[in-house]
Design a protein around this motif. Structure first.
Motif, PDB file in Angstrom:
ATOM      1  N   LEU A  63       1.316  53.908 -51.941  1.00  0.00           N
ATOM      2  CA  LEU A  63       0.218  54.650 -52.566  1.00  0.00           C
ATOM      3  C   LEU A  63      -0.124  54.063 -53.932  1.00  0.00           C
ATOM      4  O   LEU A  63      -1.291  53.974 -54.311  1.00  0.00           O
ATOM      5  CB  LEU A  63       0.586  56.122 -52.696  1.00  0.00           C
ATOM      6  N   LYS A  64       0.926  53.682 -54.673  1.00  0.00           N
ATOM      7  CA  LYS A  64       0.686  53.114 -56.000  1.00  0.00           C
ATOM      8  C   LYS A  64      -0.017  51.762 -55.885  1.00  0.00           C
ATOM      9  O   LYS A  64      -0.931  51.456 -56.656  1.00  0.00           O
ATOM     10  CB  LYS A  64       2.014  52.969 -56.750  1.00  0.00           C
ATOM     11  N   ARG A  65       0.389  50.950 -54.927  1.00  0.00           N
ATOM     12  CA  ARG A  65      -0.282  49.657 -54.708  1.00  0.00           C
ATOM     13  C   ARG A  65      -1.755  49.879 -54.384  1.00  0.00           C
ATOM     14  O   ARG A  65      -2.642  49.212 -54.926  1.00  0.00           O
ATOM     15  CB  ARG A  65       0.376  48.892 -53.558  1.00  0.00           C
ATOM     16  N   THR A  66      -2.023  50.809 -53.463  1.00  0.00           N
ATOM     17  CA  THR A  66      -3.402  51.092 -53.057  1.00  0.00           C
ATOM     18  C   THR A  66      -4.240  51.528 -54.241  1.00  0.00           C
ATOM     19  O   THR A  66      -5.360  51.051 -54.456  1.00  0.00           O
ATOM     20  CB  THR A  66      -3.417  52.198 -51.979  1.00  0.00           C
ATOM     21  N   LEU A  67      -3.690  52.427 -55.047  1.00  0.00           N
ATOM     22  CA  LEU A  67      -4.436  52.978 -56.173  1.00  0.00           C
ATOM     23  C   LEU A  67      -4.768  51.905 -57.215  1.00  0.00           C
ATOM     24  O   LEU A  67      -5.916  51.783 -57.655  1.00  0.00           O
ATOM     25  CB  LEU A  67      -3.634  54.105 -56.814  1.00  0.00           C
ATOM     26  N   TYR A  68      -3.776  51.135 -57.614  1.00  0.00           N
ATOM     27  CA  TYR A  68      -4.016  50.162 -58.685  1.00  0.00           C
ATOM     28  C   TYR A  68      -4.966  49.055 -58.238  1.00  0.00           C
ATOM     29  O   TYR A  68      -5.790  48.570 -59.019  1.00  0.00           O
ATOM     30  CB  TYR A  68      -2.685  49.593 -59.178  1.00  0.00           C
ATOM     31  N   ARG A  69      -4.877  48.671 -56.994  1.00  0.00           N
ATOM     32  CA  ARG A  69      -5.820  47.662 -56.496  1.00  0.00           C
ATOM     33  C   ARG A  69      -7.237  48.210 -56.473  1.00  0.00           C
ATOM     34  O   ARG A  69      -8.198  47.508 -56.805  1.00  0.00           O
ATOM     35  CB  ARG A  69      -5.393  47.197 -55.104  1.00  0.00           C
ATOM     36  N   ASP A 102       2.679  58.447 -62.066  1.00  0.00           N
ATOM     37  CA  ASP A 102       2.157  57.278 -61.362  1.00  0.00           C
ATOM     38  C   ASP A 102       0.668  57.081 -61.607  1.00  0.00           C
ATOM     39  O   ASP A 102       0.171  55.956 -61.642  1.00  0.00           O
ATOM     40  CB  ASP A 102       2.397  57.429 -59.858  1.00  0.00           C
ATOM     41  N   PHE A 103      -0.038  58.163 -61.753  1.00  0.00           N
ATOM     42  CA  PHE A 103      -1.501  58.120 -61.853  1.00  0.00           C
ATOM     43  C   PHE A 103      -1.941  59.186 -62.835  1.00  0.00           C
ATOM     44  O   PHE A 103      -1.452  60.325 -62.799  1.00  0.00           O
ATOM     45  CB  PHE A 103      -2.099  58.380 -60.464  1.00  0.00           C
TER      46      PHE A 103
END
Length: 476
Positions: A455-461, A377-378
């Motif tokens: 978590l993925k939404r938060t990170l990419y934004r 994911d990251f």
């Protein structure tokens, strides 16, 4: 002298831009302060976190003047060695009578160099600091010669003295909870925006110290004498519960370098499954890929009690490089681990290293593709950095590979060494290309921003907002 007040200082410093904007609590200082507070209750203790209180160097000087401490202590890694030294310099400017002490991994490995380069530092505490600090303070209070204190380095009559190393604490359960109560007024400011959002309270806890692996680029195992020691699983669960219920901690980073599912996973699940805090916490673990791959059932169980994020040091796809690093894991372990985490809705975080001596444009291209293929994911890519104390540092120093000796650049984002075929600037360029390959896709970023995984939404934004690619480009 008589020690009446100790000021622990987290000095002003820059954020590591790779992780975006974040503010971690000063964990090492909280652990040390808690121990001193318990063992020497007559001594007044304060922790000044210049980051959280938004205090600059001039403000730090004013604070030291007003608090009038007997001792000023700071601790840091290689990239923060200069801010720690400057803290000591400011303390001495306020009063030559203040005893300045520094500790942490960097100073533990280069005490001679540090005392020569930074005359404002009086004493270096090497290795594990709790017992050493108490004994040192007692010696100062009683007028005894500090040469009898194990685990310190200092000057005496124009000579530098290194006392014998101190044995490690056998029972980590004997340590008190970190002294978060000393920073309670600004605890709400701690956050890891990229990982959990700005308003999710972020706290750190330590469940174990050290590692029994021997990675050549890592300082941790040597700092802790190559031994892995853990607190009891009940103590770890109690501390998780304490941080959540007492201080509202939600995003909790268990900083152990090696979680060890097979030794602690089942018991931690049993401890947490009946506790209310499991419904609120987001537990962040660090684990080896082979450990994750071999324990699918435990990975699943821990997800049920709040483990939402796992970071793995994948490092590379190259078998030869993994052997050079003495990593002890394989590329297949990375595929298996990332899929297992994904199948259990656990956010997967993979770390990679470029810049070994044999690295070429072609080998780094293969690593880039591998990092995409394992579907983490990251991903964070780092430049191989010769941290003092590592096996790699000794080799690089002996062979004259190190071209940048400015410790402020030892942040794994700056290229410090060339390879056999790439200049240092070219290594820096390749590092940017790695980030561009993973995060430069417009469609991938759109998918990340609108992912079902919070978590993925938060990170990419956050990655988009912080312009990480642009910042890496600026280092070339």
């Amino acid at each position: 002298m008589k020690v009446s007040k100790i000021l622990f200082v987290e000095p002003p410093k820059n954020y590591w831009f790779v992780m975006g904007e974040y503010l971690p609590p000063p964990t090492s200082l909280l652990i040390l302060a808690a121990y001193i507070e318990r063992e020497l209750p007559d001594i007044e203790i304060a922790i000044l976190d210049c980051q959280a209180e938004r205090i600059d160097w001039a403000g730090l000087e004013k604070y030291i003047e007003s608090y009038s401490p007997s001792i000023v202590l700071s601790s840091g890694f290689t990239s923060t060695a200069y801010p720690c030294a400057r803290t000591s310099e400011i303390a001495k400017k306020v009063s030559e009578d203040i005893v300045t002490i520094v500790g942490g991994i960097h100073f533990s490995f280069v005490p001679e160099e540090s005392l020569i380069d930074f005359p404002e530092i009086d004493i270096i505490v090497r290795g594990e600091g709790e017992l050493t600090l108490v004994e040192l303070i007692n010696s100062l209070n009683n007028g005894k010669n500090i040469v009898q204190v194990k685990g310190i380095s200092f000057r005496h009559k124009e000579k530098i003295i290194h006392t014998p190393a101190r044995p490690l604490i056998k029972n980590l359960d004997s340590l008190p909870y970190p002294a978060y109560h000393l920073i309670e007024d600004y605890i709400k400011h701690y956050h890891f925006t990229m990982m959990a959002g700005r308003n999710t309270r972020y706290m750190i806890l330590e469940g174990a110290r050290g590692c029994d692996h021997r990675c050549t680029f890592c300082t941790q195992w040597k700092h802790w004498d190559g031994v892995w020691r853990t607190k009891s699983v009940k103590r770890i669960a109690d501390e998780i519960e304490h941080l959540n219920e007492t201080y509202g901690g939600v995003f909790l980073w268990l900083t152990d370098d090696h979680f060890k599912y097979n030794l602690r996973g089942k018991e931690l699940y049993k401890e947490l499954k009946h506790r209310k805090c499991k419904e609120e916490i987001m537990l962040f673990l660090q684990a080896r890929t082979d450990d994750v791959a071999r324990n699918p059932e435990l990975v699943s169980k821990l997800r049920d009690v709040g483990n939402y994020w796992v970071m793995c040091g994948v490092e590379t796809d190259s078998t030869a490089t993994l052997q050079e690093f003495k990593k002890g894991s394989s590329a297949q372990d990375a595929y298996t681990a990332m899929k297992l985490l994904s199948d259990n809705d656990i956010f997967s975080h993979a770390m990679f290293v470029i810049g070994t001596r044999r690295d070429t444009v072609e080998s780094i291209d293969r690593l880039k593709q591998f990092s995409i293929d394992i579907e983490a994911d990251f991903v964070i890519y780092t430049a191989l950095t010769p941290f003092p104390g590592t096996v790699y540092y000794e080799t690089a120093k002996k062979n004259g590979w190190i071209e940048d000796t400015n410790y402020a650049n030892y942040d794994m984002a700056h290229a410090i060494m060339p390879t056999e075929t790439l200049t240092r600037k070219e290594v820096q360029q390749e590092l940017w290309k790695c980030y561009h390959a993973f995060y430069g896709s417009y469609m991938k970023n759109i998918a990340g921003v609108f992912s079902k995984n919070k978590l993925k939404r938060t990170l990419y934004r956050h990655m988009a907002g912080q312009h990480v690619l642009k910042k890496f480009r600026g280092l070339i």
